[in-house]
Design an enzyme around this catalytic site. Structure first.
Site, mmCIF file in Angstrom:
data_model
loop_
_atom_site.group_PDB
_atom_site.id
_atom_site.type_symbol
_atom_site.label_atom_id
_atom_site.label_comp_id
_atom_site.label_asym_id
_atom_site.label_seq_id
_atom_site.Cartn_x
_atom_site.Cartn_y
_atom_site.Cartn_z
ATOM 1 N N HIS A 277 7.005 48.482 59.579
ATOM 2 C CA HIS A 277 7.968 47.079 59.154
ATOM 3 C C HIS A 277 8.261 46.748 60.540
ATOM 4 C CE1 HIS A 277 10.023 49.351 55.628
ATOM 5 N NE2 HIS A 277 10.605 48.390 54.824
ATOM 6 N N HIS B 88 5.659 48.252 49.151
ATOM 7 C CA HIS B 88 6.578 48.091 49.889
ATOM 8 C C HIS B 88 7.600 48.479 48.342
ATOM 9 C CE1 HIS B 88 8.559 46.120 53.212
ATOM 10 N NE2 HIS B 88 9.776 46.873 53.029
ATOM 11 N N ASP C 101 11.029 45.874 47.576
ATOM 12 C CA ASP C 101 11.360 46.679 48.393
ATOM 13 C C ASP C 101 12.143 47.111 48.343
ATOM 14 O OD1 ASP C 101 12.203 46.847 51.468
ATOM 15 O OD2 ASP C 101 12.526 44.873 51.882
ATOM 16 N N ASP C 102 13.302 46.853 47.548
ATOM 17 C CA ASP C 102 14.864 48.012 47.468
ATOM 18 C C ASP C 102 15.435 47.154 45.861
ATOM 19 O OD1 ASP C 102 15.784 50.010 49.802
ATOM 20 O OD2 ASP C 102 15.019 47.880 50.429
ATOM 21 N N GLU D 223 10.212 41.158 60.380
ATOM 22 C CA GLU D 223 10.944 40.615 59.388
ATOM 23 C C GLU D 223 11.979 39.520 59.990
ATOM 24 O OE1 GLU D 223 13.538 43.777 57.051
ATOM 25 O OE2 GLU D 223 13.632 42.581 55.969
ATOM 26 N N HIS E 161 11.775 51.200 48.684
ATOM 27 C CA HIS E 161 11.910 52.055 49.160
ATOM 28 C C HIS E 161 12.763 52.959 48.064
ATOM 29 C CE1 HIS E 161 12.410 50.915 53.135
ATOM 30 N NE2 HIS E 161 11.848 49.468 52.593
#
Ligand code: HPA
Ligand code: ZN
Length: 331
Positions: free
Chosen positions: A194, A14, A275-276, A197, A16
């Site tokens: 997703h 996961h 994630d980021d 969340e 991005h």
């Protein structure tokens, strides 16, 4: 004792790729492409990263992505991430990309795809890192726009393993994209989404029943529905959990409040991901380190999380086995 973490082989499921755009690269690319940013320095970019929820992050994330213009930019972005993987013993990575963030501002799909996929090939050949590419649809945009994006991707389907669903969750339930995901599966793509969340457990049910996902991205709100937890455990549907993201976006007030250990104790297949990473303060290793410290995870827990990362991946069983063998005797 030194942390055993850096030596454990791990997979990331996961991430991005646009979220790995570090402030330094954002400033460099803005100069290279003659784009004016509302920030004067790297420090000013970092200082802006105070989020109160998912949307407040997404606003900056989409603004930052504007500096990505050329195939070389997408290559450089992906290559920098792969070097982080090499440094942290992430041996396999399945990365999301958001084509609509770029095609909607006139960057052709093949420019985005070309730069990312060339870096992934070089990552395999030069760094020994295997990878998969997952095309995410932006759920705040229409199902028709998603379908058009899927059609643009069809010529590249051999290099894209799955489709996913990201962006603003609340108000954009998985059912909105049912026909797009039906078509994607018919075209041979695996599916992820997703869900849970910020959105309710029902969105996780929809992702499973309507989009037929192989994994749930985030999914931490599943604990609010015991029948859903039972289902996820019985079917070992993995959750790609992102601890630093969850705290930065106020899904949990602090790392000590995170429910990752509870999820593991319930028997869920939990994985740890970034994630980021450029926006949330760390890559895979920093996520493991932060959650391990806050929840007093044991070496056995860490091994379990690393094993889960390979089991939950889209690698074949034969490809997973050497990593699982190495982990069986690690720690
Ligand atoms: N959630 C939804 N969309 C996203 C995220 C996220 O954590 N990161 C990048 N796009
Ligand atoms: Zn995400």
């Amino acid at each position: 004792m030194r942390s055993p973490l850096p030596t454990l082989p791990k997979a990331e499921l996961h991430i991005h790729i646009e979220g790995s755009l570090e402030p330094e690269m954002m400033i460099d690319l803005a100069q290279r492409n003659r784009i004016t940013l509302p920030y004067e320095s790297v420090e000013a970019v970092r200082a802006a990263y105070q989020f109160e929820n998912l949307q407040s992050f997404l606003d900056l994330y989409y603004a930052g992505a504007q500096v990505l213009q050329t195939e070389q930019d997408f290559y450089d972005l992906t290559w920098a991430y792969l070097q982080k993987c090499a440094a942290q013993r992430v041996c396999h990575t399945e990365i999301f990309f958001d084509p609509q963030t770029h095609t909607d501002r006139g960057i052709p799909f093949e420019v985005v795809h070309g730069g990312i996929s060339q870096a992934l090939k070089d990552g395999k050949n030069q760094l020994g890192i295997s990878s998969g590419l997952i095309l995410c649809f932006l759920r705040h945009l229409s199902a028709e726009a998603a379908m058009a994006t899927l059609e643009q991707a069809l010529p590249y389907r051999d290099s894209i393993i799955a489709v996913g669903l990201d962006s603003s969750e609340l108000g954009h339930p998985p059912v909105k994209f049912q026909s797009v995901f039906d078509r994607a599966r018919a075209e041979g793509f695996l599916t992820v989404a997703h869900a849970g969340e910020e959105g309710p457990p029902d969105y996780i049910w929809q992702a499973i029943r309507l989009l037929k996902v192989a994994r749930i991205d985030h999914g931490v709100r599943c604990v609010e529905d015991p029948a859903l937890v039972d289902y996820l455990v019985d079917h070992q549907i993995p959750l790609t959990v992102c601890p630093l993201s969850n705290v930065k976006l106020c899904v949990f007030q602090s790392m000590a409040d995170h429910n990752l250990k509870q999820l593991m104790d319930l028997g869920l297949c939990v994985t740890v991901n970034s994630d980021d990473p450029a926006y949330f303060g760390g890559y895979v290793e920093e996520n493991y380190t932060a959650i391990a410290a806050a929840l007093a995870l044991t070496p056995k827990d860490l091994r379990q999380l690393a094993q889960n990362s390979f089991k939950a991946s889209f690698l074949s069983s034969a490809e997973q086995q050497p990593y699982l063998d190495a982990l069986a005797t690690a720690l």
